[in-house]
Design a protein around this motif. Sequence first.
Motif, short mmCIF file in Angstrom:
data_model
loop_
_atom_site.label_atom_id
_atom_site.label_comp_id
_atom_site.label_asym_id
_atom_site.label_seq_id
_atom_site.Cartn_x
_atom_site.Cartn_y
_atom_site.Cartn_z
N VAL A 234 0.52 7.19 -15.84
CA VAL A 234 0.80 8.17 -14.79
C VAL A 234 0.55 9.58 -15.32
CG1 VAL A 234 2.50 6.72 -13.63
CG2 VAL A 234 3.27 8.32 -15.39
N ARG B 278 4.84 5.28 -8.22
CA ARG B 278 4.13 6.00 -9.29
C ARG B 278 4.37 7.50 -9.20
NH1 ARG B 278 0.60 3.39 -12.28
NH2 ARG B 278 -0.72 5.23 -12.54
N GLY B 279 4.43 8.02 -7.97
CA GLY B 279 4.75 9.43 -7.81
C GLY B 279 6.16 9.74 -8.30
N PRO C 206 1.97 3.70 -4.60
CA PRO C 206 1.84 5.13 -4.91
C PRO C 206 3.16 5.88 -4.86
CG PRO C 206 0.91 4.64 -2.74
CD PRO C 206 1.20 3.34 -3.39
N TRP C 207 4.09 5.43 -4.01
CA TRP C 207 5.39 6.11 -3.97
C TRP C 207 6.12 5.96 -5.30
CZ3 TRP C 207 10.61 5.24 -4.50
CH2 TRP C 207 11.44 6.27 -4.04
N TRP D 189 4.01 15.16 -5.43
CA TRP D 189 4.93 14.18 -4.83
C TRP D 189 6.12 14.90 -4.21
CZ3 TRP D 189 9.90 12.13 -6.03
CH2 TRP D 189 10.17 10.85 -5.54
N ALA E 290 6.53 -0.36 -9.29
CA ALA E 290 5.16 -0.25 -8.77
C ALA E 290 4.30 -1.42 -9.20
CB ALA E 290 4.54 1.07 -9.25
N ASP F 100 1.35 15.13 -11.47
CA ASP F 100 1.33 14.57 -10.11
C ASP F 100 2.70 14.62 -9.47
OD1 ASP F 100 -1.33 14.05 -10.37
OD2 ASP F 100 -1.13 11.87 -10.64
N ASP G 228 0.81 -1.21 0.00
CA ASP G 228 0.00 0.00 0.00
C ASP G 228 0.85 1.27 0.00
OD1 ASP G 228 -2.23 -1.61 0.06
OD2 ASP G 228 -2.58 -1.38 2.23
#
Length: 281
Positions: free
Chosen positions: A258, A170-171, A167-168, A266, A206, A262, A163
Amino acid sequence: MTTTVRAPELPTAVRDVVDGLAALPGVRSVRIAGSRARGRPTGPDSDWDVLVYADGVPPRAQLRRLAGAGPGDPFDVETANGGHPFEETEFSVPASPRIDVCLRPLAHLTQERARAARGAFALYAYPKTAGGVPSYLLLAEAALSAPVAGDVEAPGCPGVLVDAAVPWWRGRASCALLLALDHLRAGERVGALEHVLAAAASVAHARLIGRGDWYPITKRFLDEAAALPPPARERLAGLSPAGLTEAEVRGLAGDLGVEVEDGLDWLARGEHLGPGGAGGG
């Protein structure tokens, strides 16, 4: 939870090295790693990778006897990354195929297990990969190896880590593409391509950790099944610094799934320091 990787049949030369390592003071587990453990050696002459977890580095004289080496010999014992989570003491046995031995401090594995259980990790420079490696790959390395003497706990991949990691990564990919555009606008096409490739590697991380399973870092990392969407792989294969444009970068962002913008959020959250902005905890 212990590993379920089944050990391959060991040639006599490998078994002799394994037995010698298992008898050394402080050694807790000897394992077969790499392509041999995965059942996919690159060929009959593929090296044997032997992974050892120990409370400390056994006396070098004893390791040299196993290696059949003396000081200054090309197969001599070397320690790299001292004090680093990826600290390793390595030597090779000039058998045929060659036997590569890597000893890791058990304490580092234990520390990383606790960090992953909190959903935390850090990204480290590592000479075997261009973009660095996440610290949780220490756990993957243990889980994907087969014990042949002793054992250490090789945990499953914690859901809390998945979890946090997806996201890390992808950021990080969004941020890398944002930087690629900045480099293009400055006329730095080679630098732009560097960030494009970093974005691709981040999305691969990811997608792979997102399965909830451990995965290895190999020479075929980006060729792992589903590591990248096929359209992204095709676009990357055709890229060059001379042909790189803003439209190509944005097209790749779409292929990777992506959003470039964003990357600003980040950065603003301090995520470049690690998940939660704390360098991995």
